[in-house]
Design an enzyme around this catalytic site. Structure first.
Site, PDB file in Angstrom:
ATOM      1  N   ASP A   1      19.327  11.964 -19.360  1.00 24.42           N
ATOM      2  CA  ASP A   1      17.753  11.692 -19.622  1.00 24.42           C
ATOM      3  C   ASP A   1      16.808  12.683 -18.661  1.00 24.42           C
ATOM      4  OD1 ASP A   1      15.244  11.944 -21.248  1.00 24.42           O
ATOM      5  OD2 ASP A   1      15.397   9.827 -20.185  1.00 24.42           O
TER       6      ASP A   1
ATOM      7  N   SER B   1      14.415   3.231 -20.958  1.00 21.11           N
ATOM      8  CA  SER B   1      15.567   3.340 -21.519  1.00 21.11           C
ATOM      9  C   SER B   1      16.295   2.267 -20.223  1.00 21.11           C
ATOM     10  CB  SER B   1      15.928   4.607 -21.589  1.00 21.11           C
ATOM     11  OG  SER B   1      15.833   5.425 -20.075  1.00 21.11           O
TER      12      SER B   1
ATOM     13  N   HIS C   1      18.422   9.075 -14.761  1.00 19.46           N
ATOM     14  CA  HIS C   1      17.489   9.172 -14.699  1.00 19.46           C
ATOM     15  C   HIS C   1      16.227   8.784 -15.285  1.00 19.46           C
ATOM     16  CE1 HIS C   1      19.069  13.053 -14.572  1.00 19.46           C
ATOM     17  NE2 HIS C   1      18.299  13.674 -13.336  1.00 19.46           N
TER      18      HIS C   1
ATOM     19  N   GLU D   1      16.937   7.346 -10.238  1.00 17.81           N
ATOM     20  CA  GLU D   1      15.900   7.997 -10.323  1.00 17.81           C
ATOM     21  C   GLU D   1      15.868   8.543  -8.213  1.00 17.81           C
ATOM     22  OE1 GLU D   1      13.161   9.597 -10.860  1.00 17.81           O
ATOM     23  OE2 GLU D   1      13.362   9.243 -12.649  1.00 17.81           O
TER      24      GLU D   1
ATOM     25  N   GLY E   1      20.925  11.432  -9.966  1.00 17.19           N
ATOM     26  CA  GLY E   1      21.654  11.236 -11.719  1.00 17.19           C
ATOM     27  C   GLY E   1      22.885  12.486 -11.842  1.00 17.19           C
TER      28      GLY E   1
END
Length: 281
Positions: free
Chosen positions: A165, A101, A42, A119, A145
């Site tokens: 995430d 990240s 993500h 994404e 994801g």
């Protein structure tokens, strides 16, 4: 539902914790010459302008990265993390940009390492793709994801890190995390899996942890930083990282770092931290 935009939260206390843990894991992987695979499920856009309307509306970065930016005598690990953010800011004194990240990972990757950033958000994905055009060993995809753990594991390198995430907009996300881990671990049991989670309602987090326990997977470490005690009121009180197959140095490193982060990010004295094994080796 795809309403979540990380730009509202970039650089907050949860990002600080997540990105320090991410950096330490990557540094450990790089102790071996052989390359590794990094999957970010993500990814967001990867780079955030802190003067944007979204960031200034919440100004969460001021109580996260902002409280570390001009600190002196930082612990070595935190100083390295700050140096990565300063690189994004071209060495400027002022804090203008924050790295997500994907960008922290991409800046650390060696030529023999590679990354896949996924994404789904229709607005964020084109920005993500554009932000990573210069990185030859980084691919971007507009994909689900969670499904990439099934689609891309095991990697050809047989070494790797998966960062999970999700936005946790829906309580089902907690269950999807457990399902994704089960799928990934069946294919790549020696990989490192790092799961970020928020504490908004503690029962959601507890159910996810119980689900991970029930998988039978060993070596699951939980790292948590709270800015205030749990509450049934609206808002995130804490966040954490759950790491499967953590580097052997990570527990000791975080026991050194977390007291400093708690004092610095939560000067009001309402903060706390914890490290424990959900399941030992």
């Amino acid at each position: 539902m795809l309403s979540y935009r990380h730009s509202f939260h970039a650089g907050n206390h949860a990002d600080v914790l997540k990105h320090i843990v991410l950096m330490l894991i990557i540094e450990n992987l790089q102790q071996k010459e052989k390359g590794f695979y990094y999957l970010d499920t993500h990814a967001g856009v990867g780079r955030y302008r802190l003067s944007s309307d979204e960031s200034t509306k919440t100004a969460e970065f001021k109580e996260g990265i902002g409280r570390l930016w001009n600190q002196e005598d930082l612990p070595e690990e935190i100083a390295h993390y700050i140096s990565l953010i300063k690189l994004l800011n071209s060495g400027a004194k002022d804090l203008n940009y924050y790295a997500g990240s994907p960008l922290i990972a991409a800046e650390l990757l060696r030529p023999q390492d590679r990354a896949l950033l996924t994404e789904l958000h229709p607005t964020d994905f084109p920005i993500l793709r554009n932000n990573f055009r210069k990185f030859r060993n980084v691919d971007t995809k507009r994909e689900n994801g969670f499904q990439q753990l099934k689609a891309t594991l095991p990697p050809k390198e047989r070494r790797g890190l998966v960062l999970i995430d999700p936005p946790y907009e829906l309580k089902e996300d907690y269950e999807l995390v457990v399902q994704a881990i089960e799928e990934g671990y069946k294919r790549f049991a020696t990989g490192i899996y790092a799961i970020w989670y928020p504490v908004v309602l503690r029962q959601h987090t507890k159910r996810m942890i119980k689900g991970l326990e029930n998988t039978g997977i060993r070596k699951i470490l939980q790292i948590e930083l709270a800015i205030r005690p749990d509450s049934d009121q609206r808002g995130m009180t804490a966040s954490g990282m759950i790491v499967i197959n953590p580097p052997w140095t990570l527990e000791a490193q975080m026991k050194k770092i977390l007291p400093y982060l708690t004092r610095t990010l939560v000067p009001e004295g309402t903060g706390s931290w914890s490290i424990n094994w959900i399941t030992p080796e």
